[in-house]
Scaffold this motif. Structure first.
Motif, PDB file in Angstrom:
ATOM      1  N   ARG A 100     -21.409 -23.694   7.196  1.00 55.25           N
ATOM      2  CA  ARG A 100     -20.195 -22.912   7.413  1.00 55.25           C
ATOM      3  C   ARG A 100     -20.382 -22.016   8.624  1.00 55.25           C
ATOM      4  NH1 ARG A 100     -18.376 -20.670   1.611  1.00 55.25           N
ATOM      5  NH2 ARG A 100     -18.079 -18.877   2.927  1.00 55.25           N
ATOM      6  N   GLN A 101     -19.337 -21.916   9.413  1.00 55.05           N
ATOM      7  CA  GLN A 101     -19.373 -21.085  10.608  1.00 55.05           C
ATOM      8  C   GLN A 101     -19.556 -19.626  10.208  1.00 55.05           C
ATOM      9  OE1 GLN A 101     -15.790 -21.243  12.950  1.00 55.05           O
ATOM     10  NE2 GLN A 101     -16.910 -20.796  14.799  1.00 55.05           N
ATOM     11  N   LYS A 102     -20.317 -18.885  11.004  1.00 54.66           N
ATOM     12  CA  LYS A 102     -20.508 -17.457  10.791  1.00 54.66           C
ATOM     13  C   LYS A 102     -20.085 -16.714  12.047  1.00 54.66           C
ATOM     14  CE  LYS A 102     -24.391 -17.748   7.596  1.00 54.66           C
ATOM     15  NZ  LYS A 102     -25.761 -17.331   7.326  1.00 54.66           N
ATOM     16  N   ALA A 103     -19.636 -15.480  11.857  1.00 55.37           N
ATOM     17  CA  ALA A 103     -19.240 -14.648  12.991  1.00 55.37           C
ATOM     18  C   ALA A 103     -19.577 -13.193  12.685  1.00 55.37           C
ATOM     19  CB  ALA A 103     -17.752 -14.789  13.275  1.00 55.37           C
ATOM     20  N   VAL A 104     -19.901 -12.477  13.739  1.00 56.56           N
ATOM     21  CA  VAL A 104     -20.173 -11.044  13.635  1.00 56.56           C
ATOM     22  C   VAL A 104     -19.466 -10.358  14.798  1.00 56.56           C
ATOM     23  CG1 VAL A 104     -21.962  -9.261  13.719  1.00 56.56           C
ATOM     24  CG2 VAL A 104     -22.423 -11.414  12.549  1.00 56.56           C
ATOM     25  N   ALA A 105     -18.800  -9.257  14.518  1.00 55.10           N
ATOM     26  CA  ALA A 105     -18.156  -8.458  15.560  1.00 55.10           C
ATOM     27  C   ALA A 105     -18.949  -7.172  15.737  1.00 55.10           C
ATOM     28  CB  ALA A 105     -16.713  -8.141  15.171  1.00 55.10           C
TER      29      ALA A 105
ATOM     30  N   VAL B  57     -22.252  -3.062  13.769  1.00 49.70           N
ATOM     31  CA  VAL B  57     -21.525  -4.209  13.230  1.00 49.70           C
ATOM     32  C   VAL B  57     -20.199  -3.705  12.676  1.00 49.70           C
ATOM     33  CG1 VAL B  57     -21.548  -5.985  11.432  1.00 49.70           C
ATOM     34  CG2 VAL B  57     -23.650  -5.450  12.674  1.00 49.70           C
ATOM     35  N   THR B  58     -19.098  -4.318  13.123  1.00 52.66           N
ATOM     36  CA  THR B  58     -17.790  -3.892  12.623  1.00 52.66           C
ATOM     37  C   THR B  58     -17.137  -4.939  11.723  1.00 52.66           C
ATOM     38  OG1 THR B  58     -16.764  -4.686  14.657  1.00 52.66           O
ATOM     39  CG2 THR B  58     -17.319  -2.344  14.551  1.00 52.66           C
ATOM     40  N   ALA B  59     -17.632  -6.166  11.785  1.00 52.88           N
ATOM     41  CA  ALA B  59     -17.126  -7.218  10.896  1.00 52.88           C
ATOM     42  C   ALA B  59     -18.160  -8.336  10.841  1.00 52.88           C
ATOM     43  CB  ALA B  59     -15.798  -7.770  11.410  1.00 52.88           C
ATOM     44  N   THR B  60     -18.227  -8.972   9.706  1.00 54.66           N
ATOM     45  CA  THR B  60     -19.103 -10.124   9.550  1.00 54.66           C
ATOM     46  C   THR B  60     -18.511 -11.037   8.489  1.00 54.66           C
ATOM     47  OG1 THR B  60     -21.385 -10.852   9.119  1.00 54.66           O
ATOM     48  CG2 THR B  60     -20.608  -8.933   7.889  1.00 54.66           C
TER      49      THR B  60
ATOM     50  N   ASP C 236     -24.174 -17.410  19.776  1.00 56.30           N
ATOM     51  CA  ASP C 236     -25.634 -17.344  19.669  1.00 56.30           C
ATOM     52  C   ASP C 236     -25.938 -17.377  18.179  1.00 56.30           C
ATOM     53  OD1 ASP C 236     -28.321 -16.521  19.366  1.00 56.30           O
ATOM     54  OD2 ASP C 236     -28.253 -15.458  21.283  1.00 56.30           O
ATOM     55  N   HIS C 237     -26.181 -18.576  17.680  1.00 59.01           N
ATOM     56  CA  HIS C 237     -26.346 -18.776  16.244  1.00 59.01           C
ATOM     57  C   HIS C 237     -27.497 -17.964  15.659  1.00 59.01           C
ATOM     58  CE1 HIS C 237     -23.290 -21.838  16.465  1.00 59.01           C
ATOM     59  NE2 HIS C 237     -23.938 -22.398  17.462  1.00 59.01           N
ATOM     60  N   THR C 238     -28.592 -17.866  16.391  1.00 63.67           N
ATOM     61  CA  THR C 238     -29.748 -17.113  15.899  1.00 63.67           C
ATOM     62  C   THR C 238     -29.409 -15.633  15.776  1.00 63.67           C
ATOM     63  OG1 THR C 238     -31.238 -18.704  16.935  1.00 63.67           O
ATOM     64  CG2 THR C 238     -32.178 -16.584  16.313  1.00 63.67           C
ATOM     65  N   LEU C 239     -28.763 -15.094  16.805  1.00 63.63           N
ATOM     66  CA  LEU C 239     -28.396 -13.678  16.777  1.00 63.63           C
ATOM     67  C   LEU C 239     -27.389 -13.402  15.664  1.00 63.63           C
ATOM     68  CD1 LEU C 239     -28.726 -10.873  17.960  1.00 63.63           C
ATOM     69  CD2 LEU C 239     -26.988 -11.479  19.676  1.00 63.63           C
ATOM     70  N   VAL C 240     -26.427 -14.288  15.480  1.00 58.08           N
ATOM     71  CA  VAL C 240     -25.446 -14.116  14.400  1.00 58.08           C
ATOM     72  C   VAL C 240     -26.148 -14.079  13.050  1.00 58.08           C
ATOM     73  CG1 VAL C 240     -23.541 -15.222  13.161  1.00 58.08           C
ATOM     74  CG2 VAL C 240     -23.459 -15.027  15.631  1.00 58.08           C
ATOM     75  N   GLU C 241     -27.107 -14.954  12.848  1.00 57.18           N
ATOM     76  CA  GLU C 241     -27.854 -14.968  11.583  1.00 57.18           C
ATOM     77  C   GLU C 241     -28.525 -13.614  11.337  1.00 57.18           C
ATOM     78  OE1 GLU C 241     -28.087 -17.226   9.133  1.00 57.18           O
ATOM     79  OE2 GLU C 241     -26.796 -18.645  10.173  1.00 57.18           O
ATOM     80  N   LEU C 242     -29.125 -13.050  12.371  1.00 60.78           N
ATOM     81  CA  LEU C 242     -29.804 -11.754  12.235  1.00 60.78           C
ATOM     82  C   LEU C 242     -28.809 -10.619  12.004  1.00 60.78           C
ATOM     83  CD1 LEU C 242     -32.418 -12.190  15.089  1.00 60.78           C
ATOM     84  CD2 LEU C 242     -32.884 -12.197  12.632  1.00 60.78           C
ATOM     85  N   LEU C 243     -27.734 -10.605  12.781  1.00 64.40           N
ATOM     86  CA  LEU C 243     -26.748  -9.531  12.658  1.00 64.40           C
ATOM     87  C   LEU C 243     -25.971  -9.612  11.350  1.00 64.40           C
ATOM     88  CD1 LEU C 243     -25.373  -9.482  16.314  1.00 64.40           C
ATOM     89  CD2 LEU C 243     -26.869  -7.780  15.244  1.00 64.40           C
ATOM     90  N   ALA C 244     -25.795 -10.811  10.822  1.00 62.17           N
ATOM     91  CA  ALA C 244     -25.057 -10.982   9.564  1.00 62.17           C
ATOM     92  C   ALA C 244     -25.785 -10.349   8.387  1.00 62.17           C
ATOM     93  CB  ALA C 244     -24.796 -12.462   9.303  1.00 62.17           C
ATOM     94  N   GLU C 245     -27.059 -10.069   8.552  1.00 60.13           N
ATOM     95  CA  GLU C 245     -27.835  -9.416   7.495  1.00 60.13           C
ATOM     96  C   GLU C 245     -27.545  -7.918   7.414  1.00 60.13           C
ATOM     97  OE1 GLU C 245     -29.875 -11.055   5.337  1.00 60.13           O
ATOM     98  OE2 GLU C 245     -29.138 -12.885   6.308  1.00 60.13           O
ATOM     99  N   LEU C 246     -26.919  -7.372   8.453  1.00 59.03           N
ATOM    100  CA  LEU C 246     -26.631  -5.937   8.489  1.00 59.03           C
ATOM    101  C   LEU C 246     -25.335  -5.627   7.751  1.00 59.03           C
ATOM    102  CD1 LEU C 246     -27.452  -5.270  12.256  1.00 59.03           C
ATOM    103  CD2 LEU C 246     -28.958  -4.945  10.283  1.00 59.03           C
TER     104      LEU C 246
ATOM    105  N   ILE D 231     -21.688  -3.531   7.285  1.00 58.11           N
ATOM    106  CA  ILE D 231     -20.608  -3.062   8.147  1.00 58.11           C
ATOM    107  C   ILE D 231     -20.879  -1.605   8.516  1.00 58.11           C
ATOM    108  CG2 ILE D 231     -18.107  -2.618   8.311  1.00 58.11           C
ATOM    109  CD1 ILE D 231     -18.847  -5.594   8.174  1.00 58.11           C
ATOM    110  N   ASN D 232     -20.658  -1.259   9.779  1.00 60.64           N
ATOM    111  CA  ASN D 232     -20.895   0.064  10.362  1.00 60.64           C
ATOM    112  C   ASN D 232     -22.371   0.415  10.511  1.00 60.64           C
ATOM    113  OD1 ASN D 232     -18.197   0.782  10.879  1.00 60.64           O
ATOM    114  ND2 ASN D 232     -17.928   1.322   8.738  1.00 60.64           N
ATOM    115  N   GLU D 233     -23.263  -0.530  10.233  1.00 60.38           N
ATOM    116  CA  GLU D 233     -24.692  -0.284  10.421  1.00 60.38           C
ATOM    117  C   GLU D 233     -25.044  -0.494  11.892  1.00 60.38           C
ATOM    118  OE1 GLU D 233     -29.021  -1.826   8.750  1.00 60.38           O
ATOM    119  OE2 GLU D 233     -27.201  -2.492   7.773  1.00 60.38           O
TER     120      GLU D 233
END
Length: 93
Positions: free
Chosen positions: A5-10, A23-26, A49-59, A61-63
């Protein structure tokens, strides 16, 4: 075969208020698609950047992003800056 599944982080960053981007959205799946669609609607550059998204998705919201990711996220903001500069050049023509 299972599809990923596609992932996204703002991210957002206001140097007047923040010492680091946050992080404002994930999301993944439909939520990821909505994040991407909102970015497109608001002419916000999108970088894949799939690798970066994977790392940021662990945070959370607002972290704020951890120091270990500063370099990678700085590359994202540099990409956005370059994209904005090209877009401004196109608008002037």
């Amino acid at each position: 075969m299972k599809l990923k599944r596609q992932k996204a982080v703002a991210l957002s960053y206001d140097p007047r208020k923040d010492y680091a981007p946050k992080v404002t959205a994930t999301g993944k799946g439909l939520i990821a698609e909505e994040i991407i669609q909102k970015a497109k609607e608001n002419q916000i550059p999108i970088m894949e950047d799939h690798t970066l998204v994977e790392l940021l998705a662990e945070l959370d919201i607002n972290e704020k992003i951890p120091k270990e990711l500063y370099h990678a996220v700085a590359e994202v903001f540099a990409f956005i800056y370059r994209t904005d500069q090209r877009f401004e050049g196109i608008k002037k023509d």
